[in-house]
Structures are given as structure tokens and as C-alpha cells.
Design a protein around this motif. Structure first.
Motif, PDB file in Angstrom:
ATOM      1  N   ASP A  51      34.984  46.023  53.179  1.00 40.68           N
ATOM      2  CA  ASP A  51      34.972  44.690  53.792  1.00 40.68           C
ATOM      3  C   ASP A  51      36.035  43.775  53.188  1.00 40.68           C
ATOM      4  O   ASP A  51      35.997  42.558  53.372  1.00 40.68           O
ATOM      5  N   GLU A  53      36.539  42.990  50.097  1.00 35.42           N
ATOM      6  CA  GLU A  53      36.179  42.264  48.875  1.00 35.42           C
ATOM      7  C   GLU A  53      36.948  42.868  47.701  1.00 35.42           C
ATOM      8  O   GLU A  53      37.048  44.088  47.565  1.00 35.42           O
ATOM      9  N   ASN A  55      37.785  43.191  43.492  1.00 30.68           N
ATOM     10  CA  ASN A  55      37.261  43.032  42.137  1.00 30.68           C
ATOM     11  C   ASN A  55      38.243  43.629  41.141  1.00 30.68           C
ATOM     12  O   ASN A  55      38.643  44.791  41.290  1.00 30.68           O
ATOM     13  N   THR A 375      40.492  37.229  52.528  1.00 29.72           N
ATOM     14  CA  THR A 375      39.908  37.312  51.187  1.00 29.72           C
ATOM     15  C   THR A 375      40.820  36.608  50.200  1.00 29.72           C
ATOM     16  O   THR A 375      42.043  36.687  50.319  1.00 29.72           O
ATOM     17  N   ILE A 377      40.766  35.706  45.782  1.00 33.43           N
ATOM     18  CA  ILE A 377      40.068  35.694  44.499  1.00 33.43           C
ATOM     19  C   ILE A 377      41.100  35.648  43.381  1.00 33.43           C
ATOM     20  O   ILE A 377      42.212  36.160  43.522  1.00 33.43           O
ATOM     21  N   LYS A 385      32.046  34.877  37.905  1.00 31.41           N
ATOM     22  CA  LYS A 385      30.953  35.513  38.647  1.00 31.41           C
ATOM     23  C   LYS A 385      30.120  36.451  37.781  1.00 31.41           C
ATOM     24  O   LYS A 385      29.026  36.861  38.176  1.00 31.41           O
TER      25      LYS A 385
END
Length: 663
Positions: A51, A53, A55, A375, A377, A385
């Protein structure tokens, strides 16, 4: 592993993420990972979920300078290898699955671009890395050993290559390398199966050289959809060329003083180009640029201002408008898997990654709205987080009432012999804690995490402000007293501490700027220098501080630019200082006199000579007059003593010989 042979490094960043000013980025073929290189020399691995995301997973350390380019180094899905290059000429081969550095080499040139090229040798697949940069050729490097195999050279107007692309041929065994030099000349090389097998550094010369007048070329891209077009992006305009004869088909100037930094084909009739302020624009090409159209090449030969302009389709803009230290890095990647669309990825100086998903069937949009970021980040947001929050090594000891964040650790040194960790903090204090117990406190959760359960520790106070560097000299050489700990701070001072009693033994205040480095001289220096430490300060000064005499025995402070490197020439009693402007200062350690200041190739040779094996001693020279002359030139007391001793020995030998002959 048995015994004490296993050394396990542990890094605790604390609540503040490390800086990550992104200089280049790469998306793996399976779109499962983004790799970013930064100006500090680190590489960050970011995992991508289906999706989109993101990290961050790991930071790779290995380079000593800014990362200039990244490239994949294997086409196999089993081996996820990448190669990275830095400004200092370093190249590293990494396995991004576990973060291992597999191979390392260092060349005398800086790469600004690397492309992976795969070919077949019988039934075996082999990989090559085509590198270009600050040198007038393209180097072909083995993707496994990082060994330079051969070069693509220019007979006509050789120059640095700005950008390069590889055109794979589906019909023949010949592939084409197309590059644009810094002077705007397009170069074409043909790579055949015979050339691929070359491994004797034989040069391959270009097949074609044509001026296309593209100054400050930022990128060149081949259209994989039509197999007929080339997109060349320059800082003030971008152009589309026919890949057959390199005729100009379309040209678009920049508006509002924008600077283009790159571009690529989104589809057969659309291109995306981006600017240095982070904006991206999608254009639909006119029919004269499309091989499938009857109007293809209709405008060839016309003046640039008479060419049909493309239609602006959409604008992709950064949602976060914060001021950046340096321009963001933008790259476009084709979707490789069925559920992945085309991705535009951007990384900036704050360590933030932004991704735009660009659909295949893109409709024309209002430029004010444009495509929204899919997205976004940053490293700091990823840290925020985490639960529980990441802790620093001595956070519990650094809490101040009514202040949310603990005092920052600004310098540290681990002393394995005593099992101690020494941490310098931003308020000028130094905390000495038991290393293993402190790591347990932070890494294992329980009651011991409370302040009351902390192991015994000692706090040293003497600096007025932030600690910038710490040194335990006995750890480097046993000639130093094992009690002494040396600290430097932004208050211009260097302090000697007794690590066992916590007593301040001496404070040096000889510099006019904050202390940036503390170094230990090599073993074969003079007896006096061997009991000194070398301090470097931001006022461009270097000092030799004697721990035995408690005084500064030499202060070199005539450097006009910041100091980058300190090297030693003990046999000549020289301290060599390299500055950021390329100048090199040679200081005589015994007398503190400046022997010479040089620039250019001489400066490079002097620095390289310091890394070579030590030359023969002065007394090995054949003629005593040469000994004396060199000793006087070097202003070396040790050399003069050597000459005198040699002369006395010669006189004594002659006297004994004459007495024996008289008898």
C-alpha cells in the motif's frame, strides 16, 4: 564464538533521528525497497509495503564522503546487490538484504552516475557497471569485483560526461551507449559481445560524435515505449530528439527562472520533468514527436521557436513547503509488478521521502490541483511512531525539570579496558558510566529503567559549554598514563582529567575557536612529541599539548581555511596540515617553524608521501655533507644530533686507527 573475540556494536540514537540530507536515491526492481544516500556518507534502507507505506529499516556506514550515485548491481531476484559511490572515489558493493558490505574499492576519480548493464555469455548472465563522472571517459567496471575492465573513450572532443543512457537492442547483439558531454556533444558507443569479453583495459572509441548544443545537461532518457525517442533535460530547457539520427523534435524552455534537474518518459506520448525546488510537470508531446503519428518529424529542421510546444498535463508539487538546505532529489521509476503503478520518488535534506503514484491512464488536470502525494514520511516521524520511544544511552541521567527532552550527548568514547563509557553533553558536563550495565538499562525493559535503579556513575564539570570531542590516549598507545582522559569543547579549552579520581589535572586555553578534533601522534615521533596530544580547532589552528609538561609545545595558527586532515612525517619531524582549499602546510614539530606552504599537485604528493612507508633514516645517506644540509633544511634537532653523533664516531674510529698504526 568463544572467548572475547566477538565484538557487538550497539547504536542508541535517542529520541532525535540522525540527520539524513538525501543526495541520491534508488528503487529496487521489485519495488520492495528504496535506498537513499546522503551527504554525510550514510545509506538508508526503506521498506515499502504494497500500500506504499514506507518504514526505514537500516543505516549502512562505510563511506567517508557524500554519496554521489547509487545503482543496482545484480539482476537476480535472489541477490539484492547495489553499488554506491562517493565524492572521494570510494565504491562499495552492498547486500541490502542484511546490510553487508561485500566489496570495496577506491579510485582516483569521482563518479556522478552509474548504470547497471547485463549481457549473456553463452548461458551465463554477467553484469557490468558503466560509470561516468569527473573524468573524460566512461569506465566499465565488473559488477562483482568492482575491477575496472576497460574504458569507452572519445577521439573527438573528449570531455567529462554529464549524463548517459543504455539502449538495449532486441533485434541484434549490439547495444548502444548514448551520452552527452558537459560541452553539449552527444557521443555514441556500440557494445558488442566481443567488447563485453574484453578484460585487458583496451579502450573502445565512439562510433559517432555530434554537437546537439545542450549545455548543462542534467539527464538523458530513452523511450522504452516507442524505441525511437530521446529526452534530454538541461537546466534551462528540455528537448526531445529522434534516436535514429538525433534530430531535434521538440524544445521547451523553463519559465519563471526555474531550473530543470531531470526527467523521463511516462508513456509513449507523455514525459515528466522536475525542477530543483521539488516541482514536477507532466507534458503531453505533440504529434511531431510520436513515431506512430503521420506528422512524425514534420518539424525537423525548423528553428527552435517555431516548434509545436507540448501540452502541460499535470503538476506534482511538494505538500511540505519548509525551507530546505539543498535541492531535493527526484527520480521516476516504471512499475515492475502488476499492482504497482509508475512511481515518482523525492527525497530532501530533512530526511523526508515523498511518493507520487502516477496512473497509466492519466487525465489532464487543473494545474492548481495536480496529483497529490501518495505517501510521505521522514526519519524523525518514523522515530516518533516507535513505542516505546527510542532512548539515548544516558537519557535518565540527563533529564532536567520542566524540560521535555533530555540533554543531548555530543561526544562519547568507550574504554573497554575499564568497562567504562564516557559521554560529553551539551551543557559541558561529562558523565562516566559502566558501559554494559548502562546498555542493559536502556535495551531491557523493567524496574531498572527508573532513575533509582541506575548503576553508579561520575559527573565531571569543567567546560562552560558543549563537549565536542573526547580522547582516551592510553587506548591508542600504552605510552600514555592510563589515568588521563582528554576533552575538548566549544569554550576553546582542552582539559586533562583523572578518570579514576574525577580530578581536573590541567586546562589548556591556547585556541581561538571550538575544538574539533583530538589526535594521538604516531609512535616514532620524538620523545617530547610522544607525550603530546594534537588538538585541532575551528579557528584553523593546530596545537601539540604536552600531557607530561602541562603546556602547549607548538601552536600552528597561520592556516587560512578550515583544516581537513592532519598527517605526520616523524622521520623528518614534520606535522602536515591539509586545508579545505587544497593547500598543505608543513610544520617542523621541534621548533614550531613553518617549513613550507604548497598547493596543487605538490600538495597532493606531500599528503600521499605521508601515507607511504617511512623513508630511510637520515644517517643512511652516503655523504655527511648531504646529511648536514638536509638536517639544516629540515630544521630538525634530531637530525643534527644524528649528524654530530655520526661525525664523532668517524673521528673516534680515525683516532683509534692512527694510534694502532703508530704502535
Amino acid at each position: 564464538m568463544a572467548g572475547n573475540s566477538l565484538v557487538l556494536p550497539i547504536v542508541l540514537w535517542g529520541q532525535r533521528a540522525p540527520t539524513h540530507c538525501i543526495s541520491t536515491l534508488l528503487l529496487m526492481d521489485d519495488a520492495s525497497m528504496i535506498i537513499t544516500g546522503c551527504h554525510d556518507g550514510q545509506i538508508c534502507l526503506w521498506d515499502i509495503a504494497p500500500d506504499l507505506e514506507i518504514n526505514p529499516r537500516a543505516l549502512l556506514f562505510g563511506h567517508t564522503a557524500s554519496i554521489t550515485c547509487l545503482s543496482k548491481a545484480s539482476a537476480s531476484s535472489e541477490k539484492q546487490y547495489i553499488v554506491s559511490a562517493s565524492e572521494s572515489g570510494e565504491m562499495c558493493l552492498w547486500d541490502v538484504n542484511d546490510g553487508r558490505c561485500i566489496e570495496f574499492t577506491k579510485l582516483a576519480c569521482t563518479h556522478t552516475g552509474i548504470q547497471f548493464y547485463q549481457f549473456m555469455v553463452g548461458t551465463q548472465r554477467e553484469g557490468r557497471l558503466l560509470c561516468h563522472g569527473h573524468y573524460p571517459e566512461i569506465l566499465v567496471v565488473d559488477a562483482t569485483s568492482l575491477e575496472v575492465l576497460y574504458s569507452l573513450l572519445s577521439k573527438i572532443s573528449p570531455d567529462w560526461i554529464s549524463s548517459m543512457t543504455i539502449i538495449k537492442s532486441n533485434r541484434t547483439q549490439e547495444d548502444t551507449v548514448v551520452a552527452v558531454s558537459v560541452t553539449g556533444i552527444l557521443k555514441v558507443w556500440i557494445i558488442t559481445s566481443e567488447v563485453n569479453r574484453m578484460q585487458d583495459t583496451t579502450p573502445v572509441f565512439e562510433e559517432e560524435s555530434k554537437p546537439i548544443y545542450c549545455q548543462n545537461c542534467q539527464s538523458i532518457s530513452f523511450c522504452a515505449f516507442t524505441q525511437r525517442s530521446l529526452l534530454v533535460v538541461c537546466s534551462k530547457y528540455w528537448r526531445v530528439f529522434d534516436a535514429g539520427d538525433y534530430s531535434l523534435l521538440c524544445s521547451v524552455p523553463s519559465e519563471n527562472e526555474q531550473t530543470w534537474t531531470g526527467g523521463d518518459f511516462v508513456s509513449a506520448d507523455k514525459v515528466i520533468v522536475w525542477t530543483e525546488d521539488g516541482q514536477s510537470f507532466i507534458y503531453k508531446l505533440p504529434a511531431s514527436c510520436l513515431p506512430a503519428s503521420d506528422l512524425f518529424r514534420r518539424d525537423v529542421g525548423k528553428a527552435v521557436e517555431n516548434l509545436i510546444p507540448p501540452l502541460l498535463y499535470s503538476v506534482l508539487d511538494r505538500a511540505d513547503k519548509q525551507l530546505l538546505i539543498c535541492p531535493p532529489v527526484t527520480r521516476f521509476f516504471y512499475g515492475q509488478r502488476e499492482f504497482f503503478s509508475n512511481l515518482l520518488i523525492q527525497g530532501d535534506s530533512s530526511g523526508r521521502l515523498c511518493i507520487w503514484s502516477i496512473p497509466d491512464t492519466l487525465e489532464q488536470q487543473d494545474c492548481a490541483k495536480g496529483l497529490q502525494t501518495t505517501t510521505s514520511i521522514s526519519l524523525q516521524e518514523a522515530f516518533d511512531k516507535l513505542t516505546p520511544r527510542p532512548a539515548g544511552i544516558i537519557d535518565q541521567l540527563s533529564l532536567i525539570p520542566n524540560i521535555k527532552e533530555p540533554l543531548k550527548v555530543t561526544a562519547s568514547v568507550y574504554i573497554p579496558a575499564h568497562g567504562r563509557l564516557v559521554c560529553g553533553r551539551e551543557d559541558g558536563s561529562i558523565v562516566i558510566v559502566p558501559a554494559t550495565q548502562t546498555a542493559i538499562v536502556q535495551l531491557l525493559q523493567g524496574e531498572h529503567m527508573l532513575r533509582r535503579g541506575w548503576p553508579p556513575h561520575r559527573t565531571l564539570r569543567g567546560h562552560r559549554n558543549k563537549i565536542t570531542c573526547l580522547l582516551y590516549p592510553h587506548q591508542v598507545s600504552s605510552r600514555y598514563d592510563q589515568r588521563y582522559l582528554i576533552s575538548g569543547g566549544v569554550d576553546f579549552s582542552v582539559i586533562i582529567w583523572d578518570i579514576f579520581s574525577g580530578e581536573m589535572k590541567h586546562i589548556f586555553c591556547v585556541h581561538g575557536g571550538e575544538i574539533t578534533q583530538l589526535l594521538v601522534p604516531p609512535e616514532n615521533c620524538s620523545a617530547r612529541v610522544q607525550h603530546c596530544v594534537c588538538s585541532v580547532a575551528s579557528d584553523h589552528s593546530v596545537g601539540l599539548l604536552s600531557l607530561r609538561e602541562k603546556k602547549c609545545i607548538m601552536l600552528a595558527s597561520r592556516h587560512l581555511f578550515p583544516i581537513q586532515v592532519i598527517k605526520w612525517r616523524p622521520s623528518d619531524d614534520y606535522l602536515v596540515v591539509g586545508c579545505s582549499d587544497g593547500s598543505v602546510y608543513v610544520w617542523q614539530m621541534d621548533t614550531g617553524a613553518l617549513d613550507r606552504c604548497v598547493m596543487g599537485i605538490t600538495a597532493v604528493e606531500i599528503l600521499n608521501a605521508c601515507d607511504e612507508a617511512l623513508p630511510a633514516a637520515v644517517d643512511s645517506l652516503s655523504h655527511p655533507a648531504v646529511n648536514l644540509k638536509q638536517a639544516m633544511t629540515r630544521r630538525s634537532l634530531a637530525a643534527l644530533k644524528n649528524v654530530a653523533h655520526q661525525k664523532l664516531q668517524t673521528l673516534a674510529t680515525n683516532l683509534l686507527a692512527s694510534e694502532a698504526s703508530d704502535k
